[in-house]
Write an enzyme that holds these catalytic residues in place. Structure first.
Site, PDB file in Angstrom:
ATOM      1  CB  SER A   1       2.263   4.063 -14.868  1.00 42.25           C
ATOM      2  OG  SER A   1       2.995   4.551 -13.758  1.00 42.25           O
TER       3      SER A   1
ATOM      4  CG  ASN B   1       8.480   6.094 -14.235  1.00 45.12           C
ATOM      5  OD1 ASN B   1       8.337   5.255 -13.350  1.00 45.12           O
ATOM      6  ND2 ASN B   1       7.521   6.377 -15.099  1.00 45.12           N
TER       7      ASN B   1
ATOM      8  CG  HIS C   1       0.820   2.472 -10.429  1.00 46.19           C
ATOM      9  ND1 HIS C   1       1.773   1.475 -10.225  1.00 46.19           N
ATOM     10  CD2 HIS C   1       1.304   3.266 -11.413  1.00 46.19           C
ATOM     11  CE1 HIS C   1       2.773   1.663 -11.063  1.00 46.19           C
ATOM     12  NE2 HIS C   1       2.520   2.746 -11.786  1.00 46.19           N
TER      13      HIS C   1
ATOM     14  N   GLY D   1       5.882   3.769 -17.320  1.00 49.18           N
ATOM     15  CA  GLY D   1       7.324   3.645 -17.210  1.00 49.18           C
ATOM     16  C   GLY D   1       8.109   4.744 -17.889  1.00 49.18           C
TER      17      GLY D   1
ATOM     18  CG  ASP E   1       1.777  -0.672  -7.537  1.00 48.68           C
ATOM     19  OD1 ASP E   1       1.089   0.096  -6.837  1.00 48.68           O
ATOM     20  OD2 ASP E   1       1.832  -0.574  -8.780  1.00 48.68           O
TER      21      ASP E   1
END
Length: 220
Positions: free
Chosen positions: A37, A103, A190, A74, A187
């Site tokens: 991402s 991840n 990012h 992801g 979040d």
């Protein structure tokens, strides 16, 4: 008559050799970015992530290089490893940028598995004739000092073992500033749009070397 024939033949051979030399000097014509991402423009307007900015920078440098963004939000190193053979076969890249691993850490996957996946991706890319740029990652301190250090060192280890290029920390100047949260989305994972030019600046020097691009001339 034969002398003229051989002269023409030598001339044609020399011209072909020069053409091949020029083609080789031009460097890679495509870059494939295999990432997650952080490279797939998660939460951003299309065309504002660092990969899109890279294509614009190459155009500004008059470098005829196509950037293929094969990043998936992801994705893990296992996912990237499984996808890579098809990408190599389809695009025949001159450079592969590997931006994966974060991840794996978020999911608590074994470091040994992550390192093996990265290693196999580097090896497969090099066997296909591509140069490789490994993008290093870091994890937050709450993962523990020992794990954080081993995770960061893993990227350096893989790159050195296979003579690949390395960007030690993709988010340098973004995640390690005085107030890093201002450059992240809600979040806290990012980066915002305004952070992506810095991300590209972190990656560009090593990528420029792989592409054998000359430094841009300063404006008079």
């Amino acid at each position: 008559m034969l002398d003229g024939f051989w002269s023409r033949r030598h001339f044609i051979a020399a011209a072909l050799a020069a053409a091949y030399a020029r083609a080789g000097a031009a460097g890679p014509t495509s870059i494939v970015v295999v990432g997650d991402s952080l490279s797939a423009e998660y939460g951003l307007k299309r065309g504002t992530g660092w990969v899109a900015l890279l294509q614009k920078r190459l155009a500004a440098e008059k470098a005829a290089v196509e950037v293929v963004n094969a990043s998936i939000s992801g994705d893990t190193t296992s996912g990237g490893r499984s996808r890579l053979p098809a990408l190599l076969a389809q695009h025949h890249p001159g450079v592969v940028i590997l931006e994966l691993g974060a991840n794996d850490a978020l999911r608590g996957l074994p470091l040994a598995m992550t390192q093996e996946n990265l290693t196999q991706m580097v090896v497969a890319s090099q066997k296909a004739g591509a140069k490789v740029l490994v993008i290093g990652q870091q994890v937050p301190p709450n993962y523990g000092g020992d794990y954080s250090a081993r995770f960061a060192a893993m990227f350096d280890s893989v790159a050195k073992a296979h003579k690949a290029a390395l960007v030690p920390f993709m988010l340098k100047g973004v995640a390690d500033g005085a107030d890093p949260l201002k450059l992240f989305q809600a979040d806290r994972i990012h980066p915002k749009e305004e952070a992506h030019p810095q991300i590209l600046d972190n990656i560009w020097p090593e990528l420029r070397k792989l592409l054998a691009l000359r430094p841009a001339k300063a404006a008079a």
